[in-house]
Design an enzyme around this catalytic site. Sequence first.
Site, short mmCIF file in Angstrom:
data_model
loop_
_atom_site.label_atom_id
_atom_site.label_comp_id
_atom_site.label_asym_id
_atom_site.label_seq_id
_atom_site.Cartn_x
_atom_site.Cartn_y
_atom_site.Cartn_z
N HIS A 62 0.85 -1.21 0.00
CA HIS A 62 0.00 0.00 0.00
C HIS A 62 0.87 1.25 0.00
O HIS A 62 1.94 1.27 0.62
CB HIS A 62 -1.00 -0.01 1.16
CG HIS A 62 -0.45 0.19 2.54
ND1 HIS A 62 -0.26 1.43 3.09
CD2 HIS A 62 -0.06 -0.69 3.49
CE1 HIS A 62 0.20 1.30 4.33
NE2 HIS A 62 0.33 0.02 4.60
N GLU A 194 -5.29 1.48 2.19
CA GLU A 194 -5.11 0.32 3.08
C GLU A 194 -5.43 0.69 4.51
O GLU A 194 -6.07 -0.06 5.24
CB GLU A 194 -3.66 -0.20 2.99
CG GLU A 194 -3.42 -1.52 3.73
CD GLU A 194 -2.98 -1.38 5.19
OE1 GLU A 194 -2.90 -2.39 5.88
OE2 GLU A 194 -2.71 -0.24 5.64
N GLU A 195 -4.96 1.87 4.91
CA GLU A 195 -5.04 2.25 6.33
C GLU A 195 -6.48 2.48 6.79
O GLU A 195 -6.74 2.56 7.98
CB GLU A 195 -4.20 3.52 6.58
CG GLU A 195 -2.70 3.34 6.33
CD GLU A 195 -2.01 2.48 7.39
OE1 GLU A 195 -2.68 2.02 8.33
OE2 GLU A 195 -0.80 2.27 7.23
N ASP A 217 4.39 -5.27 3.53
CA ASP A 217 4.03 -4.19 4.45
C ASP A 217 5.03 -4.20 5.61
O ASP A 217 5.93 -5.05 5.64
CB ASP A 217 2.59 -4.44 4.98
CG ASP A 217 1.87 -3.17 5.39
OD1 ASP A 217 2.54 -2.21 5.82
OD2 ASP A 217 0.64 -3.14 5.29
N HIS A 304 3.05 4.00 12.80
CA HIS A 304 2.04 5.07 12.77
C HIS A 304 2.41 6.29 13.60
O HIS A 304 1.65 7.24 13.65
CB HIS A 304 0.63 4.57 13.17
CG HIS A 304 0.02 3.64 12.17
ND1 HIS A 304 -1.25 3.17 12.28
CD2 HIS A 304 0.54 3.11 11.05
CE1 HIS A 304 -1.51 2.36 11.26
NE2 HIS A 304 -0.43 2.32 10.49
#
Length: 333
Positions: A62, A194-195, A217, A304
Amino acid sequence: MELFELIQTLNTAHGPSGDEGAVREVIAALARPHADEVTADTLGNLIVRKRGSGPKVMLCAHMDSTGLIVTHIEKEGFLRVGTLGGIAARELLYTPVRFKNGVRGVIVPEEKAEFGKLKLDACYVDIGAKDEEQARRMVQVGDTAVYDTAIFLSGDKVVSPYLDNRISCAVLLRVLEELDACPNDLYLVFSAQEEVGLRGARTAAWSIDPDYALAVDVTDVDDTPGSEKLGTVRLGQGAAVKVMDRSVICHPQLVETLERLAGEREVPVQRDIMRGGGTDAGAIHTTRMGVLTGGVSVPCRYIHTPTEMADLGDAAACVKLLAAFAQEELTRL
Ligand code: CO
Ligand code: ZN
């Protein structure tokens, strides 16, 4: 281009979920010289094809990052924001952010906010506007922002925002550069959204209808003080071969194939179970009648947050393993 340089290049492009246009263009430009076909679809996925006569192999990373989106502009010129993807407020405090149009600000907790139970509602973005009118000339409701933090190297480690998942996009671009003749019909997908729920990978997998798929990922680690054991891997120990995450139980045939290839090519690997969070593999493996799906991940600390950390040696191991898989004579199902 070297991995670090690729990550630096990708980082300059804006690309939170749903707003991936800029990063898609950068990746397309880097991929085009090495590809037979480069297309984008309705959801904004970038699909890079390298034709072959064998089965269809989809490698999916992604390209969106987590981000913030303006929900309200207050009389005093401060912005209230919501999240795109899973970001906890406590991970954001006093972090510089950047909007697509270049406007910069900082995310700040209200004075009386309780840090222990901090919610994003008790935070605001200060872009230095003196009032609502000035703020509205700088941004509007619906504009997206990403972290405006630095990328740097510390030994073999790279510290950077959005290593999730630009480091894997860089890995796929390196794979593309390294491929000689490819027996498989190869699709490198740089997926969108994706997130916010694996949305791009779902439509990309449906249209490609692959025989084999690997999600590429980052994955959670178990190597920091007070680790909550959400992951199983450690930085610097090699490419992570996914066994399971919250969205997928990988097909044993793919785990086996990846581990065999790693053994043959002397690529360091470690088994990966991620107990919190899913990947595009989740959306891909349940497409149509089901797809043989696995995952290769780059171990990453502080996922993140504005300062994620990964090991460039691990990313290089992912390149080797994925290039080996892409060039393996796989049998059509
Ligand atoms: Co993520
Ligand atoms: Zn990710």
